[in-house]
Structure formats: C-alpha cells, structure tokens
Design a protein around this motif. Structure first.
Motif, PDB file in Angstrom:
ATOM      1  N   LEU A   8      23.487 -33.639 -64.528  1.00 14.35           N
ATOM      2  CA  LEU A   8      22.423 -34.405 -63.655  1.00 14.35           C
ATOM      3  C   LEU A   8      21.232 -35.091 -65.230  1.00 14.35           C
ATOM      4  N   ARG A   9      21.625 -34.965 -66.058  1.00 10.99           N
ATOM      5  CA  ARG A   9      21.342 -35.942 -67.465  1.00 10.99           C
ATOM      6  C   ARG A   9      22.074 -37.312 -67.069  1.00 10.99           C
ATOM      7  N   ALA A  10      23.190 -37.698 -66.783  1.00 15.58           N
ATOM      8  CA  ALA A  10      24.291 -38.541 -66.229  1.00 15.58           C
ATOM      9  C   ALA A  10      23.448 -38.776 -65.507  1.00 15.58           C
ATOM     10  N   LEU A  11      23.153 -38.804 -64.096  1.00 14.17           N
ATOM     11  CA  LEU A  11      22.654 -39.285 -63.181  1.00 14.17           C
ATOM     12  C   LEU A  11      21.360 -39.657 -63.248  1.00 14.17           C
ATOM     13  N   CYS A  12      20.428 -39.083 -64.235  1.00  9.80           N
ATOM     14  CA  CYS A  12      19.127 -39.712 -64.423  1.00  9.80           C
ATOM     15  C   CYS A  12      19.568 -40.569 -65.308  1.00  9.80           C
ATOM     16  N   ALA A  13      19.987 -41.216 -66.223  1.00  8.27           N
ATOM     17  CA  ALA A  13      20.591 -42.417 -66.808  1.00  8.27           C
ATOM     18  C   ALA A  13      20.627 -43.150 -66.259  1.00  8.27           C
ATOM     19  N   ILE A  14      21.691 -42.696 -65.476  1.00 11.11           N
ATOM     20  CA  ILE A  14      22.220 -44.410 -64.513  1.00 11.11           C
ATOM     21  C   ILE A  14      20.890 -45.029 -63.634  1.00 11.11           C
ATOM     22  N   ALA A  15      20.506 -43.834 -62.881  1.00 11.40           N
ATOM     23  CA  ALA A  15      19.131 -44.283 -62.555  1.00 11.40           C
ATOM     24  C   ALA A  15      17.807 -45.330 -63.292  1.00 11.40           C
ATOM     25  N   ASP A  16      18.238 -44.590 -64.524  1.00 14.47           N
ATOM     26  CA  ASP A  16      16.413 -44.870 -65.084  1.00 14.47           C
ATOM     27  C   ASP A  16      16.663 -46.458 -66.377  1.00 14.47           C
ATOM     28  N   THR A  17      18.487 -46.631 -65.804  1.00 16.62           N
ATOM     29  CA  THR A  17      19.017 -48.307 -66.500  1.00 16.62           C
ATOM     30  C   THR A  17      19.444 -48.754 -66.065  1.00 16.62           C
ATOM     31  N   GLY A  18      19.847 -48.213 -64.479  1.00 17.82           N
ATOM     32  CA  GLY A  18      20.306 -48.969 -63.134  1.00 17.82           C
ATOM     33  C   GLY A  18      21.621 -49.983 -63.156  1.00 17.82           C
ATOM     34  N   SER A  19      21.819 -48.884 -64.458  1.00 17.67           N
ATOM     35  CA  SER A  19      23.783 -49.135 -64.566  1.00 17.67           C
ATOM     36  C   SER A  19      24.631 -49.022 -64.789  1.00 17.67           C
ATOM     37  N   VAL A  20      25.838 -48.233 -64.331  1.00 15.99           N
ATOM     38  CA  VAL A  20      26.173 -47.191 -65.312  1.00 15.99           C
ATOM     39  C   VAL A  20      26.743 -47.509 -66.844  1.00 15.99           C
ATOM     40  N   PRO A  32      34.034 -45.562 -68.273  1.00 11.17           N
ATOM     41  CA  PRO A  32      34.860 -45.264 -67.335  1.00 11.17           C
ATOM     42  C   PRO A  32      34.729 -43.742 -67.219  1.00 11.17           C
ATOM     43  N   SER A  33      34.620 -43.445 -68.530  1.00 14.99           N
ATOM     44  CA  SER A  33      34.375 -41.554 -68.347  1.00 14.99           C
ATOM     45  C   SER A  33      33.142 -41.415 -68.042  1.00 14.99           C
ATOM     46  N   LEU A  34      32.207 -42.248 -67.240  1.00 14.38           N
ATOM     47  CA  LEU A  34      31.224 -41.947 -66.526  1.00 14.38           C
ATOM     48  C   LEU A  34      31.217 -42.468 -65.750  1.00 14.38           C
ATOM     49  N   THR A  35      31.885 -43.131 -65.252  1.00  8.11           N
ATOM     50  CA  THR A  35      32.563 -43.691 -63.668  1.00  8.11           C
ATOM     51  C   THR A  35      33.138 -42.166 -62.978  1.00  8.11           C
ATOM     52  N   THR A  36      34.263 -42.312 -63.791  1.00  9.47           N
ATOM     53  CA  THR A  36      35.395 -40.913 -63.382  1.00  9.47           C
ATOM     54  C   THR A  36      34.649 -39.893 -62.756  1.00  9.47           C
ATOM     55  N   GLN A  37      33.508 -39.175 -63.879  1.00  9.96           N
ATOM     56  CA  GLN A  37      32.186 -38.424 -64.123  1.00  9.96           C
ATOM     57  C   GLN A  37      31.139 -38.419 -62.875  1.00  9.96           C
ATOM     58  N   LEU A  38      30.847 -39.781 -62.598  1.00  6.77           N
ATOM     59  CA  LEU A  38      29.713 -40.136 -61.765  1.00  6.77           C
ATOM     60  C   LEU A  38      30.487 -39.618 -60.080  1.00  6.77           C
ATOM     61  N   ARG A  39      32.285 -40.419 -60.178  1.00 10.14           N
ATOM     62  CA  ARG A  39      32.990 -39.392 -58.754  1.00 10.14           C
ATOM     63  C   ARG A  39      32.903 -38.117 -58.444  1.00 10.14           C
ATOM     64  N   GLN A  43      31.741 -36.657 -55.466  1.00  9.61           N
ATOM     65  CA  GLN A  43      32.835 -35.680 -54.875  1.00  9.61           C
ATOM     66  C   GLN A  43      32.355 -33.856 -54.525  1.00  9.61           C
ATOM     67  N   ALA A  44      31.587 -33.466 -55.744  1.00  7.43           N
ATOM     68  CA  ALA A  44      30.450 -32.150 -54.945  1.00  7.43           C
ATOM     69  C   ALA A  44      29.586 -31.692 -54.454  1.00  7.43           C
ATOM     70  N   VAL A  45      29.272 -33.580 -54.366  1.00  4.73           N
ATOM     71  CA  VAL A  45      27.315 -32.947 -53.077  1.00  4.73           C
ATOM     72  C   VAL A  45      28.305 -33.551 -52.383  1.00  4.73           C
ATOM     73  N   GLY A  46      29.143 -34.322 -51.761  1.00  2.00           N
ATOM     74  CA  GLY A  46      29.665 -34.621 -50.210  1.00  2.00           C
ATOM     75  C   GLY A  46      29.377 -36.143 -50.659  1.00  2.00           C
ATOM     76  N   GLY A  47      28.614 -36.429 -51.645  1.00  2.00           N
ATOM     77  CA  GLY A  47      28.335 -37.960 -50.518  1.00  2.00           C
ATOM     78  C   GLY A  47      27.988 -39.047 -51.978  1.00  2.00           C
ATOM     79  N   GLN A  48      28.156 -39.873 -51.655  1.00  2.00           N
ATOM     80  CA  GLN A  48      27.538 -41.058 -52.240  1.00  2.00           C
ATOM     81  C   GLN A  48      26.368 -41.355 -52.686  1.00  2.00           C
ATOM     82  N   LEU A  49      25.905 -41.193 -54.376  1.00  2.00           N
ATOM     83  CA  LEU A  49      24.861 -41.112 -54.854  1.00  2.00           C
ATOM     84  C   LEU A  49      23.851 -42.301 -55.436  1.00  2.00           C
ATOM     85  N   PHE A  50      24.646 -43.719 -55.320  1.00  2.00           N
ATOM     86  CA  PHE A  50      24.870 -44.930 -56.119  1.00  2.00           C
ATOM     87  C   PHE A  50      25.448 -45.987 -55.398  1.00  2.00           C
TER      88      PHE A  50
END
Length: 326
Positions: A8-20, A32-39, A43-50
């Motif tokens: 959740l912290r990673a998702l908030c950071a992407i939204a706040d900064t506007g950039s992975v 690359p690590s954050l991109t893999t984590q986002l993917r 997959q876990a929630v079943g849809g694209q978040l960004f």
C-alpha cells in the motif's frame, strides 16, 4: 498474494510522485523492483491500477478506489510506528532521527552524533525534497534535517519548525567531463557552457526553478535534461551533460568540478529542528546538532580542492561557519 502495508505504501508513493521511477527513489528501491511489485499487486487485485503515460503514471478508477482505502491505513501504520518509537524512547532507550537532502557532510555529521550518543538508535532518512523533510520535522517524525534552499526559490517552512543557518550563501559549482576543453581552466562562465546539455533533478525542490532563473539572468537558453544525481555522474563523465553540483562534491573518475564565474547559482544551508515543546527535552540540543554539522561541513569543505581554492580567494566569506585561513 496478500496485500501488505508495504504494498500500500508503494502504491501511495507512485500516486504521490506521479512516477514509478520517482517512487522507487523515495522508497529506496530500484525501478525494476518496484515495477515488478506493482505488476504483482495488479494481478492480485485483478485489474490495472495505473496508466503509464509519457507524463508519468496516473491512477485508474480502480487505482483511485484502492488508494482511498490505502491512504488511511498507511497513515495509521506510520503514526503507530512513530508513537511506538517515542514510547520506546520514554521507556529508557534513546532514538535520534536525522534527515537530509544530501551532502558530503552527512557521513561526518552522523559519525559525530553516534560518537556523542553511542547508545542511541540513530537513523537516517534521505530525500531530495526539502519540503517533505520539513513536513516530517513538523510532524515529529524526524528530530533534525539538513536541507538546502535554492537562492531565489524560498522554502515554505511549516509551523512548528525552527531553522538554524549553517551557511548563508554556498556557491554551486559545475561538474564537467575531464575531457571537456574547458576542464583545465580554474573558473568557468555560464556563457561558455551555453551550448552544453545541462542535467537537473526536477524532483529536488527549487533546483530547476533556480537554474532556470540563472540561465535567464545570463541571457542563455541551453538544452536541459531531467534526471537524478546518480544518472548525472555517469553522463557527466561520458561528456554527455554538465551538471550543477555542491562545491564539497568529492572527486569522481572522469569528471572535474569547477566554480562558476561570479557565483550566479547559490543555496542556503539550513538545519531544521522541531520547536521545543513544554515539558519535553530533545535527545540532543539544536546548538549541539549544529555544532557537529559545522565541524563535518568544515572537514569536507577543506578536503575539496576546488572549494578550498575558492575559499582562499574569498577570505571575506563571513557567512561560512569557519574562518578562512591558509
């Protein structure tokens, strides 16, 4: 995969900064690590978040729904950790939480503080965004931060924060390739670098605005590349870009650091601490924090040959936290 607070912290950071990419830097991860984590999260929630656009990453409707639920949880967890650490301090153990936008003086500062408080749990938080660090001081998440304020672009200091000036005006130098035709000259002018590509970190508060103002004052309009300091080091050495840098910057293979004629670009170096609260005593007094920072800054200033020569030429630099002597 079950979602955890770190996800959740990673998702908030992407939204706040506007950039992975920017979020990865903020979180201390590789892109690359954050991109893999986002993917995996998607997959876990079943849809694209960004959505990935040229201008950055923007939350999808599903992403906005998840973020609305995630932000309170992340805030509560941060508050829980902060309050637990404070409780641990009150129960006998001491903690000292330090932050900085980055400076070669920081390692020496931390070394002095750890020597002064050998039993304390001293932690360090790095962030190029001075405003975020000041906010963390105001909310008592950090005990002190060492930040810089770009000349002409004053910082917005939140309530509850005291500022202590380390250096009123520190000149900013320029890093260029050691193979650059101007590398042998002791001082460079902006005009002779007007045709170069300049690299600046747009996420660092005030840096792009301040550099743009200096270019306008000099009547030049060079090409500008946006990137972080880690990328700049390799590109400068390769001769692809030039970049403004701190005068205390250590020597690196393949590049040299030179002052700019007239010192058009400068910053103010500041220590920020929380305003004292009735009935509480800080782990270490601001005057002691500033004294150790001055000692560490003096050490790296004299270790830098270009800065040492600049200091000896400017023996009237009364704003510096030490005497300028040969």
């Amino acid at each position: 995969m079950e979602l955890e607070v770190r996800h959740l912290r990673a998702l908030c950071a992407i939204a706040d900064t506007g950039s992975v990419h920017k979020a990865a830097r903020q979180l201390g991860m590789t892109q690359p690590s954050l991109t893999t984590q986002l993917r995996r999260i998607e997959q876990a929630v079943g849809g694209q978040l960004f959505t990935r656009e040229r201008t950055g990453s923007r939350p999808t409707p599903l992403g906005r729904f998840l973020l609305c639920r995630a932000r309170p949880l992340v805030a509560e967890m941060s508050a829980l950790v902060s309050e637990t650490r404070a409780a641990a301090g009150r129960s006998g153990g001491e903690s000292l939480r330090i932050g900085s936008t980055g400076s070669p003086a920081v390692p020496g500062w931390l070394r002095r503080l750890r020597s002064r408080l050998p039993e304390a749990d001293t932690t360090f938080h790095m962030d190029v965004r001075a405003h975020e660090l000041l906010r963390m001081v105001a909310s008592h998440q950090l005990d002190a931060v060492f930040v810089h304020e770009v000349e002409g672009t004053p910082l917005h200091v939140p309530d509850g924060v005291d500022l202590h000036v380390l250096v009123e005006r520190e000149p900013q130098f320029v890093a260029i390739s050691a193979t650059h035709p101007a590398a042998e000259r002791p001082v460079l002018s902006l005009q002779e670098l007007a045709r170069e590509r300049w690299m600046v970190d747009p996420t660092a508060d005030g840096e792009w605005t301040g550099l743009r103002r200096v270019f306008a004052d000099a009547g030049i309009s060079p090409r500008v590349v946006h990137g972080d300091n880690m990328a700049a080091a390799d590109l400068v050495a390769a001769g692809e870009v030039v970049a403004p840098c701190q005068p205390t910057s250590p020597a690196r293979p393949g590049w040299v650091v030179r002052p700019l004629l007239g010192d058009p670009l400068a910053v103010r170096l500041l220590l920020a601490t929380p305003e004292p609260r009735p009935g509480t005593k800080p782990v270490i007094e601001p005057e002691t924090l500033l004294g150790d920072l001055e000692s560490a800054y003096r050490e790296v200033a004299w270790a830098s040959e270009p800065y040492r020569h600049w200091l000896l030429r400017h023996d009237d630099a009364a704003s510096l936290p030490f005497s300028v002597v040969a």
